[in-house]
Every structure is written in structure tokens, then in C-alpha cells.
Design an enzyme around this catalytic site. Sequence first.
Site, PDB file in Angstrom:
ATOM      1  N   CYS A   2     -51.690 -13.099 -12.744  1.00  0.00           N
ATOM      2  CA  CYS A   2     -52.522 -13.413 -13.898  1.00  0.00           C
ATOM      3  C   CYS A   2     -53.972 -13.117 -13.524  1.00  0.00           C
ATOM      4  O   CYS A   2     -54.302 -12.943 -12.358  1.00  0.00           O
ATOM      5  CB  CYS A   2     -52.401 -14.883 -14.243  1.00  0.00           C
ATOM      6  SG  CYS A   2     -50.698 -15.403 -14.442  1.00  0.00           S
ATOM      7  N   ARG A  27     -53.944  -7.275 -14.928  1.00  0.00           N
ATOM      8  CA  ARG A  27     -53.255  -8.229 -14.055  1.00  0.00           C
ATOM      9  C   ARG A  27     -52.156  -8.997 -14.787  1.00  0.00           C
ATOM     10  O   ARG A  27     -51.360  -9.697 -14.167  1.00  0.00           O
ATOM     11  CB  ARG A  27     -54.260  -9.219 -13.474  1.00  0.00           C
ATOM     12  CG  ARG A  27     -55.315  -8.579 -12.613  1.00  0.00           C
ATOM     13  CD  ARG A  27     -56.229  -9.635 -12.060  1.00  0.00           C
ATOM     14  NE  ARG A  27     -55.487 -10.586 -11.253  1.00  0.00           N
ATOM     15  CZ  ARG A  27     -55.214 -10.438  -9.973  1.00  0.00           C
ATOM     16  NH1 ARG A  27     -55.637  -9.385  -9.336  1.00  0.00           N
ATOM     17  NH2 ARG A  27     -54.527 -11.339  -9.318  1.00  0.00           N
ATOM     18  N   TRP A  74     -49.420 -13.371 -16.919  1.00  0.00           N
ATOM     19  CA  TRP A  74     -48.198 -12.623 -16.648  1.00  0.00           C
ATOM     20  C   TRP A  74     -47.163 -13.694 -16.348  1.00  0.00           C
ATOM     21  O   TRP A  74     -47.213 -14.357 -15.311  1.00  0.00           O
ATOM     22  CB  TRP A  74     -48.415 -11.709 -15.440  1.00  0.00           C
ATOM     23  CG  TRP A  74     -47.285 -10.782 -15.138  1.00  0.00           C
ATOM     24  CD1 TRP A  74     -47.085  -9.539 -15.671  1.00  0.00           C
ATOM     25  CD2 TRP A  74     -46.215 -10.999 -14.214  1.00  0.00           C
ATOM     26  NE1 TRP A  74     -45.949  -8.976 -15.136  1.00  0.00           N
ATOM     27  CE2 TRP A  74     -45.402  -9.853 -14.248  1.00  0.00           C
ATOM     28  CE3 TRP A  74     -45.854 -12.049 -13.375  1.00  0.00           C
ATOM     29  CZ2 TRP A  74     -44.247  -9.723 -13.467  1.00  0.00           C
ATOM     30  CZ3 TRP A  74     -44.706 -11.923 -12.592  1.00  0.00           C
ATOM     31  CH2 TRP A  74     -43.922 -10.769 -12.648  1.00  0.00           C
ATOM     32  N   ASN A 100     -53.666 -19.098 -11.369  1.00  0.00           N
ATOM     33  CA  ASN A 100     -52.932 -17.878 -11.024  1.00  0.00           C
ATOM     34  C   ASN A 100     -52.084 -18.219  -9.808  1.00  0.00           C
ATOM     35  O   ASN A 100     -52.596 -18.749  -8.833  1.00  0.00           O
ATOM     36  CB  ASN A 100     -53.940 -16.764 -10.696  1.00  0.00           C
ATOM     37  CG  ASN A 100     -53.280 -15.515 -10.143  1.00  0.00           C
ATOM     38  OD1 ASN A 100     -52.104 -15.276 -10.389  1.00  0.00           O
ATOM     39  ND2 ASN A 100     -54.030 -14.740  -9.389  1.00  0.00           N
ATOM     40  N   GLY A 101     -50.785 -17.918  -9.876  1.00  0.00           N
ATOM     41  CA  GLY A 101     -49.910 -18.220  -8.740  1.00  0.00           C
ATOM     42  C   GLY A 101     -48.702 -19.011  -9.204  1.00  0.00           C
ATOM     43  O   GLY A 101     -48.381 -19.043 -10.394  1.00  0.00           O
ATOM     44  N   GLU A 487     -42.060   8.796  -5.033  1.00  0.00           N
ATOM     45  CA  GLU A 487     -43.283   8.316  -5.662  1.00  0.00           C
ATOM     46  C   GLU A 487     -43.371   8.814  -7.109  1.00  0.00           C
ATOM     47  O   GLU A 487     -43.742   8.058  -8.018  1.00  0.00           O
ATOM     48  CB  GLU A 487     -44.502   8.764  -4.830  1.00  0.00           C
ATOM     49  CG  GLU A 487     -45.857   8.510  -5.430  1.00  0.00           C
ATOM     50  CD  GLU A 487     -46.143   7.054  -5.800  1.00  0.00           C
ATOM     51  OE1 GLU A 487     -45.360   6.160  -5.437  1.00  0.00           O
ATOM     52  OE2 GLU A 487     -47.145   6.830  -6.496  1.00  0.00           O
ATOM     53  N   LYS A 491     -43.485   6.495 -10.526  1.00  0.00           N
ATOM     54  CA  LYS A 491     -44.578   6.627 -11.502  1.00  0.00           C
ATOM     55  C   LYS A 491     -44.011   6.826 -12.898  1.00  0.00           C
ATOM     56  O   LYS A 491     -44.465   6.225 -13.861  1.00  0.00           O
ATOM     57  CB  LYS A 491     -45.437   7.832 -11.095  1.00  0.00           C
ATOM     58  CG  LYS A 491     -46.897   7.690 -11.274  1.00  0.00           C
ATOM     59  CD  LYS A 491     -47.644   7.042 -10.156  1.00  0.00           C
ATOM     60  CE  LYS A 491     -47.130   5.701  -9.729  1.00  0.00           C
ATOM     61  NZ  LYS A 491     -47.745   5.173  -8.540  1.00  0.00           N
ATOM     62  N   GLU A 494     -42.320   3.637 -14.282  1.00  0.00           N
ATOM     63  CA  GLU A 494     -43.301   2.591 -14.519  1.00  0.00           C
ATOM     64  C   GLU A 494     -44.006   2.742 -15.868  1.00  0.00           C
ATOM     65  O   GLU A 494     -44.179   1.768 -16.586  1.00  0.00           O
ATOM     66  CB  GLU A 494     -44.337   2.720 -13.389  1.00  0.00           C
ATOM     67  CG  GLU A 494     -44.949   1.470 -12.940  1.00  0.00           C
ATOM     68  CD  GLU A 494     -45.876   1.683 -11.737  1.00  0.00           C
ATOM     69  OE1 GLU A 494     -46.050   2.818 -11.252  1.00  0.00           O
ATOM     70  OE2 GLU A 494     -46.443   0.676 -11.293  1.00  0.00           O
ATOM     71  N   HIS A 510     -23.226  14.284  -2.580  1.00  0.00           N
ATOM     72  CA  HIS A 510     -22.320  13.236  -2.076  1.00  0.00           C
ATOM     73  C   HIS A 510     -22.096  12.133  -3.113  1.00  0.00           C
ATOM     74  O   HIS A 510     -21.643  11.056  -2.786  1.00  0.00           O
ATOM     75  CB  HIS A 510     -22.866  12.650  -0.773  1.00  0.00           C
ATOM     76  CG  HIS A 510     -22.932  13.675   0.315  1.00  0.00           C
ATOM     77  ND1 HIS A 510     -21.807  14.154   0.955  1.00  0.00           N
ATOM     78  CD2 HIS A 510     -23.974  14.374   0.826  1.00  0.00           C
ATOM     79  CE1 HIS A 510     -22.153  15.075   1.838  1.00  0.00           C
ATOM     80  NE2 HIS A 510     -23.469  15.227   1.776  1.00  0.00           N
ATOM     81  N   LYS A 607     -50.958  -5.500 -12.053  1.00  0.00           N
ATOM     82  CA  LYS A 607     -51.572  -4.683 -11.011  1.00  0.00           C
ATOM     83  C   LYS A 607     -51.333  -5.234  -9.608  1.00  0.00           C
ATOM     84  O   LYS A 607     -50.968  -4.510  -8.708  1.00  0.00           O
ATOM     85  CB  LYS A 607     -53.069  -4.538 -11.291  1.00  0.00           C
ATOM     86  CG  LYS A 607     -53.802  -3.647 -10.295  1.00  0.00           C
ATOM     87  CD  LYS A 607     -53.388  -2.196 -10.441  1.00  0.00           C
ATOM     88  CE  LYS A 607     -54.068  -1.298  -9.435  1.00  0.00           C
ATOM     89  NZ  LYS A 607     -53.371  -0.008  -9.350  1.00  0.00           N
TER      90      LYS A 607
HETATM   91  O1  M6R Z   1     -51.698  -3.702  -4.184  1.00  0.00           O
HETATM   92  P1  M6R Z   1     -50.526  -3.153  -3.434  1.00  0.00           P
HETATM   93  O2  M6R Z   1     -50.777  -1.762  -2.936  1.00  0.00           O
HETATM   94  O3  M6R Z   1     -50.036  -4.041  -2.335  1.00  0.00           O
HETATM   95  O4  M6R Z   1     -49.350  -3.050  -4.495  1.00  0.00           O
HETATM   96  C1  M6R Z   1     -48.063  -2.666  -4.126  1.00  0.00           C
HETATM   97  C2  M6R Z   1     -47.217  -2.313  -5.332  1.00  0.00           C
HETATM   98  O5  M6R Z   1     -47.077  -3.413  -6.166  1.00  0.00           O
HETATM   99  C3  M6R Z   1     -47.839  -1.155  -6.125  1.00  0.00           C
HETATM  100  O6  M6R Z   1     -48.024  -0.032  -5.325  1.00  0.00           O
HETATM  101  C4  M6R Z   1     -46.955  -0.773  -7.332  1.00  0.00           C
HETATM  102  O7  M6R Z   1     -45.743  -0.236  -6.876  1.00  0.00           O
HETATM  103  C5  M6R Z   1     -47.714   0.197  -8.221  1.00  0.00           C
HETATM  104  N1  M6R Z   1     -47.849  -0.361  -9.529  1.00  0.00           N
HETATM  105  C6  M6R Z   1     -47.094   1.521  -8.337  1.00  0.00           C
HETATM  106  O8  M6R Z   1     -47.790   2.376  -9.178  1.00  0.00           O
END
Ligand code: M6R
Length: 612
Positions: A2, A27, A74, A100-101, A487, A491, A494, A510, A607
Site C-alpha cells: 500500500c 503501490r 492493495w 502498510n504491511g 523476462e 513482462k 504482467e 519434451h 510496485k
Molecule cells: O523491488 P524488487 O526488485 O525487489 O521487486 C521484485 C519483483 O517484485 C519485481 O521485479 C516484479 O517482478 C516486477 N513487477 C516485474 O516487472
Amino acid sequence: MCGIVGYIGNKKAGPILINGLLRLEYRGYDSAGISTIEKDKISIMKDKGRVKNLYNLPGINDLEGTIGIAHTRWATHGKPSKENAHPHMDNSKTFSVVHNGIIENYHELREFLSSNGYKFYSDTDTEIIPNLVHYYYSKDENNDEFKFLRAFKNACSRLLGSFAIEILCKDYPNNMIVVRKDSPLVIGKSDGENYLSSDIPAILSFTRNFYLLNDYEYAVLSRDNVKFYDKDLNEINKKTETIEWNASSAEKDGYQDFMLKEIYEQPTAIRETIGSKLNEKLECSFEELDFTKDYLKGLNKIYFIACGTAMHAGLAGKNMMEKLCKIPTEVDIASEFRYRNPLVDDKTLCIFISQSGETADTIAALKLAKSNGAKTIVITNVIGSSITREADYSIYTHAGPEIAVASTKAYTSQVVLISLLCVYFADVLGMDNPNVTNLKEEILMLPKKLEETLKDTKKIKDFAKKVYQEQDIFFLGRGIDETTAREASLKLKEISYIHSESYAAGELKHGAIALIENGVTVVGIMTDPNLVDKMVSNLQEVITRGAKTLIITNQDIDEKRFDVVINVPKTSPFISPILAIVPLQLFAYYISKEKGLDVDKPRNLAKSVTVE
Ligand code: M6R
């Protein structure tokens, strides 16, 4: 997860708080709210949905209070709804809280409070906090200036879990108090006013001077002052840190979305990453580190540990480290590492990677590695972030604030920094390897090559328009290109919500090749000259089964065999992911745009993931 904001000064708090929340929305964005003190009464305005919905709440423009706290959520405990949105008040309407937490022992505390007559109106763990504070406040007969702080501290010392909490009390209209444990929180100091935020960029337009809080430290903010206390309420001194990022780096600067801006910022970002670490004479230095040849020679293993995209940066580093430094290197997902009794001791070097420096799983893994005797390095983008306070050594990517949830420039700058670390270790170890010299030369040329990669994006945009309605997209690569495939697939998932898989191309036959049918899209990445022929054969296998192919390559291939081929500049295979990922970041971006989705704030994501 959050986002929280706070303000105390002489201006109306409402607009400042909402503005801060809008900047923190990445966030969390399922509900939002603000609380101010209005003529000695606590006011709370909140709603389900995006922060901008707050502008429609009746009376929001009439708020006069110059002190306030705010939250964008969140959801963890309780679905997104107005009732579960923060801020939360205690039953007597004396306190309001944003958090937050996660409070892990909230069931037990809720029962305790219920048995003392407190009622609850939400499903959140947070609602216990203002009520627990009230419990201690009402029992304290000493009405001095510290009564609010004492009650808050007594309540917080019963909380288990992670938290950054801001609290207001109607009886103390000139103070707000905050505390943190394993959750981010910064205090921005300005003239006659002070700010609070989960992240620096949200308040960068107001100040560049920040106080950083350690776990269980309390800050009492007034208009002209911030006082700090340790967990036993002994007063402590703190100095501000000045942040070099400028305010415009946290704005869109004419781009439609932060993600697109951040993709285009990559050449500048990696220029900053390379910075003073590698000079034109190919001398590489890391002033932050003091490793000797003997120490590095004595290592039994190096681990890269991280989550999501940051973990992919570790994968890109594994081969480099093993080949250049001859040290066995493993990559682990932080949330797995901590629960599998890893073989880590004082001869192991653990390198943690985290853009935000706040990822709970990564921080917990770091604590475990440290307790096993390993030395720990963190590679992060955020100065003063929680993980930097735990690690033995902190190395910064200097990529500038990354706001879009989907990580782009953070990833490429992490891979650059890891490659610099590899050549530095190779130098310290005295490795006489022509690959090291070549890699250094190539690293220095990367910013220019990235600019070149970003020049012509029409082909990728057109291909994205063609395939944006598809259900499944596959990404294939071998060796280092498999990392890029992973990667790129992450992306795409996501931000486009298209189901996607990434495979080591040789592994497809396989099992997963059963999924390839007429018309399915397969993306092939080929940058390793030693593996091109094998990749072409694997792609032929999917073409035979009717797949459309998009190829990202820097090799000379027979382009006619594929539907679309995007050429990226040649570089050392060790760092090819830095260039090869760029068209695929754009691919995900344009598909998401074509589908009309919110690129910067994809559903269900946040984020920084500060819960485990
Ligand atoms: O802040 P961080 O690099 O530790 O975050 C790790 C992952 O949560 C972050 O890389 C996430 O996979 C991204 N949203 C990917 O685009």
C-alpha cells in the site's frame, strides 16, 4: 504494497495528500482515503477504487485541516471496499490510522479488544491498531505531552508482522506520529512543514531532504520539527539525507505512460550505472567493496537471490560469473531460498537484487544468509531502502525512480551492474581472460547501442497490433537468451494479461510442444552465435506446426524463414539480454495499449511487495 502519505504544515492538507496518493498509486490501487483534523475532530473520507474517486466525495473540497494522513490500498485482509479502505478510526473517534504491511497476530488482538468491549466495522487487520492505542490511552492517567506517544508505543509493541503506521489524535492536533518495522517510510523535511511517504518520488516535488527511520523508531512530527525516539522512547538524533533525484524524474514528461518513459530512459539510466565504475582505460572499481583476492578465491559459491524481474537479472549474471571468475554461482528465488535450508556459510557470498530495496521475501532471505555467516551485497536502486540497512555492502544502480509496476530500466541497469561486478571480481582475482577485456569494451558501448535499439520501433508496434487478441504467446531461447525469454514472458503476462510461457528452446520438444497449434505466436531470441543453428532448428519445429514467429536477433540468419525479424546491435553474448529485452518490453507495452489496459498499474499487482 500500500502507499501512505502524511502532511503537517500551514496549507490545506487534503489536496497535498491526494496528490501524494496519486503519485503512490503504483503501490496499490483498489481503494483510497484521507484523514485530517478538522476543528479538533477527526475527519475521514474514503472510497473503493482509484485515488481519483476521492475528488468526487461530497465535502472533500471543504476540508480545512492542515494536518492529515492518507492511504492507497492493495488488499490483503478484507476485499476492496469502502469499509476496508484506510484510514481507520477507533470506536471513540479519537484516533485515525493508516497502515502498510500485515499484522500477523491481529486475530488474537481483535479477540483481546472485543473482550474489552471494542467493536469492529471492517475485515482489516489495521482496525485493531487505533483501538489498541485507545485502550492504552484511556488507561493512562498522566495527561502530559507524551501521553499520545506512550499509548501508540504500547500498542505497537504488541504488534507482530510488518508495518509502517501513521496516526493522528484529535487531542494532539499539532502532531502526527509514525513508526515502521520492515515496511518503507520516509520523512520529508521542509520549511514550516513536514511530509511522510512510503516512497521518495511521491514527495520529491516538495523536498529533497529526507529522514530515514529504522525499525521500531518513532517520529513525532510537528510543523517546525521532527523528534525521534527509539523503541523505549529515548529521544535520538537523526540527520537528513539529501536525495539527488530531481522532481521531473518522477513525472511523465510528455510520455503517455511511465513504462514507456522508463523504457526510453534506459540509455541514460545505464550510463549512470556505469558511472565511475568503469573508465575509458578499462579500469573497473567498486569503492563500496573491500574484497581481497584471497577472499574471492576462498568462496565456495556465489548466490544471486531476488524475486521476479530482479531474479532474472541474477540469471543473466550466473553464466558471466562462472565463466569469468570460475566461481560456482547459483540463482535462487528469495521466497524459496529461505525455506529450503540452503548450503550457506562464511565462504558463501550472497548477492541480493531488488529495485525497491523493500521486497519482504528478499529482505528475509538476506537476514537468513547473514545469520549463516555469509557476506551479503545488495544491488538496489533506492538509497536508504530497508534492505540497505541489513546488507553488509550496498551497491546502487542509479537508474532514477521507476514508477511503472512493470520493471524495465531497473532490470537493464541491474544486469549492467552485475556485469561490472563480474569484471571487477575477475580483475581482483587476476584472471587473464580476453573475454573480460572484451566485455569491458562492450559495457562502455552499451548506452549508444541501447539508443540505437530504441530508434526504430515500428516493426514491433505493428506486430503487437497483429497479435494483441491472442490467448497464448510463447518465448523461446537457449543459454543467455532463455533469460531474456523469461523476462519477456513475465513482462507480457504482467501488463497484457495474455497467458505466456517461456522455455529453454531445446526443452520444448519434451512436452510443451503439444501446445503449439496453427496460428500460435512464438517469439524466438537468438543472440549467442554458438547456439543460433540449434535455435533455428527448434523454431523450425514450431513453424512446421503452424506457429507465427517473431525473432529478436543480432546474428545473420535467413530472415525469410520467419514472419518478423527484429535486429538488435551485436554485443558480447554475456550482456545481450540488455539489448534483446528492449523490443520485447515494447512488445508487451504496445499489446497492453492496444487492449486499452492501464499499463502502469496492472491488475492485482503492486510496485513493491512488502508482504511475504
Ligand atoms: O523491488 P524488487 O526488485 O525487489 O521487486 C521484485 C519483483 O517484485 C519485481 O521485479 C516484479 O517482478 C516486477 N513487477 C516485474 O516487472
